[in-house]
Write a protein that holds these residues in place. Sequence first.
Motif, PDB file in Angstrom:
ATOM      1  N   VAL B   2       0.843  -1.204   0.000  1.00 34.63           N
ATOM      2  CA  VAL B   2       0.000   0.000   0.000  1.00 34.63           C
ATOM      3  C   VAL B   2       0.877   1.252   0.000  1.00 34.63           C
ATOM      4  O   VAL B   2       0.641   2.197  -0.757  1.00 34.63           O
ATOM      5  N   VAL B   3       1.927   1.218   0.827  1.00 30.26           N
ATOM      6  CA  VAL B   3       2.843   2.362   0.915  1.00 30.26           C
ATOM      7  C   VAL B   3       3.498   2.614  -0.436  1.00 30.26           C
ATOM      8  O   VAL B   3       3.539   3.752  -0.935  1.00 30.26           O
ATOM      9  N   ALA B   4       3.978   1.537  -1.058  1.00 30.53           N
ATOM     10  CA  ALA B   4       4.635   1.674  -2.366  1.00 30.53           C
ATOM     11  C   ALA B   4       3.681   2.290  -3.383  1.00 30.53           C
ATOM     12  O   ALA B   4       4.067   3.176  -4.166  1.00 30.53           O
ATOM     13  N   GLY B   5       2.406   1.858  -3.338  1.00 28.77           N
ATOM     14  CA  GLY B   5       1.410   2.372  -4.276  1.00 28.77           C
ATOM     15  C   GLY B   5       1.163   3.860  -4.065  1.00 28.77           C
ATOM     16  O   GLY B   5       1.129   4.647  -5.016  1.00 28.77           O
ATOM     17  N   LEU B   6       1.012   4.255  -2.797  1.00 27.87           N
ATOM     18  CA  LEU B   6       0.754   5.670  -2.497  1.00 27.87           C
ATOM     19  C   LEU B   6       1.930   6.540  -2.921  1.00 27.87           C
ATOM     20  O   LEU B   6       1.756   7.624  -3.491  1.00 27.87           O
ATOM     21  N   LEU B   7       3.124   6.027  -2.652  1.00 26.33           N
ATOM     22  CA  LEU B   7       4.345   6.737  -3.031  1.00 26.33           C
ATOM     23  C   LEU B   7       4.375   6.961  -4.532  1.00 26.33           C
ATOM     24  O   LEU B   7       4.637   8.064  -5.033  1.00 26.33           O
ATOM     25  N   MET B   8       4.052   5.900  -5.259  1.00 20.87           N
ATOM     26  CA  MET B   8       4.041   5.946  -6.719  1.00 20.87           C
ATOM     27  C   MET B   8       3.028   6.990  -7.194  1.00 20.87           C
ATOM     28  O   MET B   8       3.319   7.819  -8.058  1.00 20.87           O
ATOM     29  N   ILE B  12       6.114   9.838  -6.922  1.00 15.83           N
ATOM     30  CA  ILE B  12       7.020   9.520  -8.038  1.00 15.83           C
ATOM     31  C   ILE B  12       6.428   9.927  -9.389  1.00 15.83           C
ATOM     32  O   ILE B  12       7.033  10.715 -10.131  1.00 15.83           O
ATOM     33  N   LEU B  13       5.229   9.399  -9.697  1.00 15.95           N
ATOM     34  CA  LEU B  13       4.623   9.743 -10.994  1.00 15.95           C
ATOM     35  C   LEU B  13       4.401  11.253 -11.139  1.00 15.95           C
ATOM     36  O   LEU B  13       4.764  11.839 -12.163  1.00 15.95           O
ATOM     37  N   PRO B  14       3.817  11.924 -10.113  1.00 14.07           N
ATOM     38  CA  PRO B  14       3.646  13.379 -10.241  1.00 14.07           C
ATOM     39  C   PRO B  14       4.964  14.112 -10.494  1.00 14.07           C
ATOM     40  O   PRO B  14       5.000  15.065 -11.276  1.00 14.07           O
ATOM     41  N   ALA B  15       6.054  13.656  -9.839  1.00 19.55           N
ATOM     42  CA  ALA B  15       7.334  14.332 -10.026  1.00 19.55           C
ATOM     43  C   ALA B  15       7.829  14.162 -11.460  1.00 19.55           C
ATOM     44  O   ALA B  15       8.299  15.111 -12.091  1.00 19.55           O
ATOM     45  N   VAL B 230      -5.532   8.010 -11.249  1.00 18.75           N
ATOM     46  CA  VAL B 230      -6.699   7.832 -10.374  1.00 18.75           C
ATOM     47  C   VAL B 230      -7.462   6.557 -10.747  1.00 18.75           C
ATOM     48  O   VAL B 230      -7.869   5.768  -9.887  1.00 18.75           O
ATOM     49  N   VAL B 231      -7.613   6.338 -12.054  1.00 21.67           N
ATOM     50  CA  VAL B 231      -8.316   5.130 -12.507  1.00 21.67           C
ATOM     51  C   VAL B 231      -7.584   3.879 -12.015  1.00 21.67           C
ATOM     52  O   VAL B 231      -8.196   2.943 -11.475  1.00 21.67           O
ATOM     53  N   ALA B 232      -6.273   3.895 -12.169  1.00 21.87           N
ATOM     54  CA  ALA B 232      -5.485   2.732 -11.741  1.00 21.87           C
ATOM     55  C   ALA B 232      -5.650   2.484 -10.254  1.00 21.87           C
ATOM     56  O   ALA B 232      -5.896   1.353  -9.814  1.00 21.87           O
ATOM     57  N   ILE B 233      -5.553   3.556  -9.457  1.00 23.19           N
ATOM     58  CA  ILE B 233      -5.706   3.400  -8.002  1.00 23.19           C
ATOM     59  C   ILE B 233      -7.079   2.823  -7.683  1.00 23.19           C
ATOM     60  O   ILE B 233      -7.229   1.934  -6.842  1.00 23.19           O
ATOM     61  N   THR B 234      -8.099   3.335  -8.385  1.00 22.09           N
ATOM     62  CA  THR B 234      -9.456   2.867  -8.116  1.00 22.09           C
ATOM     63  C   THR B 234      -9.586   1.354  -8.349  1.00 22.09           C
ATOM     64  O   THR B 234     -10.132   0.629  -7.513  1.00 22.09           O
ATOM     65  N   TYR B 235      -9.052   0.873  -9.479  1.00 20.32           N
ATOM     66  CA  TYR B 235      -9.133  -0.568  -9.743  1.00 20.32           C
ATOM     67  C   TYR B 235      -8.368  -1.362  -8.691  1.00 20.32           C
ATOM     68  O   TYR B 235      -8.826  -2.418  -8.250  1.00 20.32           O
ATOM     69  N   LEU B 236      -7.206  -0.827  -8.293  1.00 24.66           N
ATOM     70  CA  LEU B 236      -6.438  -1.537  -7.261  1.00 24.66           C
ATOM     71  C   LEU B 236      -7.237  -1.640  -5.973  1.00 24.66           C
ATOM     72  O   LEU B 236      -7.295  -2.702  -5.349  1.00 24.66           O
ATOM     73  N   VAL B 237      -7.873  -0.528  -5.579  1.00 26.35           N
ATOM     74  CA  VAL B 237      -8.645  -0.539  -4.336  1.00 26.35           C
ATOM     75  C   VAL B 237      -9.814  -1.523  -4.444  1.00 26.35           C
ATOM     76  O   VAL B 237     -10.068  -2.324  -3.542  1.00 26.35           O
ATOM     77  N   LEU B 238     -10.506  -1.494  -5.590  1.00 28.23           N
ATOM     78  CA  LEU B 238     -11.649  -2.395  -5.773  1.00 28.23           C
ATOM     79  C   LEU B 238     -11.229  -3.857  -5.702  1.00 28.23           C
ATOM     80  O   LEU B 238     -11.807  -4.651  -4.952  1.00 28.23           O
ATOM     81  N   THR B 239     -10.221  -4.217  -6.494  1.00 26.50           N
ATOM     82  CA  THR B 239      -9.837  -5.633  -6.536  1.00 26.50           C
ATOM     83  C   THR B 239      -9.255  -6.066  -5.200  1.00 26.50           C
ATOM     84  O   THR B 239      -9.521  -7.173  -4.727  1.00 26.50           O
TER      85      THR B 239
END
Lengths: 241, 263
Positions: B2-8, B12-15, B230-239
């Motif tokens: 979860v931490v790695a995902g939030l960081l990403m 990371i991606l925004p930067a 955001v879409v990617a995060i949403t699918y991760l949270v759902l699954t």
Amino acid sequence: MIRVNDVQKHFGALHVLRGITFEVQKGEAIVIIGPSGSGKSTLLRCINLLVEPDSGQVFIDGVQVNRHGIRHEWVRQQVGMVFQSFNLFTHLTAIDNVTLGLTRVKGMTHDKAVEKARELLARVGLAAKENSYPAELSGGQQQRVAIARALAMDPKAMLFDEPTSALDPEYIREVLDVMTALAREGMTMIVVTHEMGFASNVASRILFMDAGKIVEEGSAEQIFHRPKEERTRSFVSKILR
Amino acid sequence: MVVAGLLMAFVILPAIFNFSLLSTQFWQIYTRFYITGLFGTFFYVALTLPLSVVLGFLMGWARVSRIRIFRWPASLYVNIFRGLPPLILVIFASLFGTSLIPQPILDRFFAGFRRGDIAVGIAAIAIAMHSSAYQAEIFRAGFQSVPKGQVEAAQALGLRSWQGMRHVILPQTFRLSLPPLGNEFAVLIKDTSILAGIAGTELVAKSRDLLGVLSASGLPIVWIFAVWTVVAITYLVLTYSVTRGLRLLERKFHTPGLEAISL
Ligand SMILES: Nc1ncnc2c1ncn2[C@@H]1O[C@H](COP(=O)(O)OP(=O)(O)OP(=O)(O)O)[C@@H](O)[C@H]1O
Ligand SMILES: [Mg+2]
């Protein structure tokens, strides 16, 4: 109590039972021995109609059970069966294994069923194990639960198909003790087993089966020590070794 | 994880791509699309998931049936719907779907719907069928791993065959099938995104709609990255929630000796 008359059974081309006739009196315990594939299991299964005989008659307490229109469920309540591989219901605790038939077949209330199941588990020495799952019990304990489960239906007779042959040696005794006690209390029993000690102590007669026939019938003393038939002699000499 | 995902997602991606998921202007515009899309995804999951379980269960049961005329159609079904990519199934369903339904029935029961919506509905059913083919195999394995001896023991007690099914086989099939079903549900949730390809109103389609608006109205083009993150995060949270939920159920029903089958 149980009378089997000229029963025949084929599995496809295989002629497994070739005219079996015998009778078991009320309160009598008999033992069936014989080589692998001789049809012992098939014979037991013909009695509670897990296997339907091709021809011949099976009577339980005077009622012919292998005739058209009889309810198989009714027949199976008349005779309890204990299997070589225990076949306890994996998802149920020891006590739930025993109560299932009571509530679902006999229509007993849950409380009554639990009360009766506790008595039966105590009788096979497992009062302390009622909440254990089969996977948490030794083979000997599982088989004793299976006996309690069958007895719960108040059967008129019990069929045992090699009840100890899947057990480690140290657990055989406890199962045979339960069966011996049952016989002493007057239960009518047909037991397929190669346990000589049990056969000699408990069985009023031994039937020796080979190739789908009863080859010889007699007391334990006669079958084990003075067999008349050559086939009996050679089989007995193998298992007595 | 979860931490790695939030960081990403937030650092990371925004930067790298120079966007921010915390921009209020972005959310002012995207929220409407996001919410409609998310509800659409929920709607399709709510439609396909129960349907796929029911179909999968029936097909799995038919595959172990003693009756041959149940067995072979079920195995044909499984092989076809498992063997085709869900995207192809969706294309076929939307091309031919509505013409499979006779006009009188369309007029009578679906009068209020546009033809396009009906096509998407049928495509959703095709996705459910794809998933049900996999679930059928899960249930089949579940049925087959209940030892035959236990069924015989139930018979020997005097239980009727439906009672043996109900009290001996099904409870064990259910426990054994739970973990692989959880995985399959996650796949199904992801597969509903394929409906975006034929204009189903769900998360991916609505997000794409925003991107169309974007270039036309001179909004920052880097929002592309924000939207898909955001879409990617949403699918991760759902699954993740689904597999997690199933894991909890599994723990609740845990029985010694009935550990999960792995396919
Ligand atoms: N359902 C069945 N279908 C086909 N053949 C069977 C079936 N049940 C038993 N047989 C065959 O019938 C024969 C007798 O089997 P049975 O199980 O009655 O022998 P058994 O005397 O109990 O042997 P064992 O000592 O190995 O248990 C064997 O050849 C067996 O393969
Ligand atoms: Mg046998």
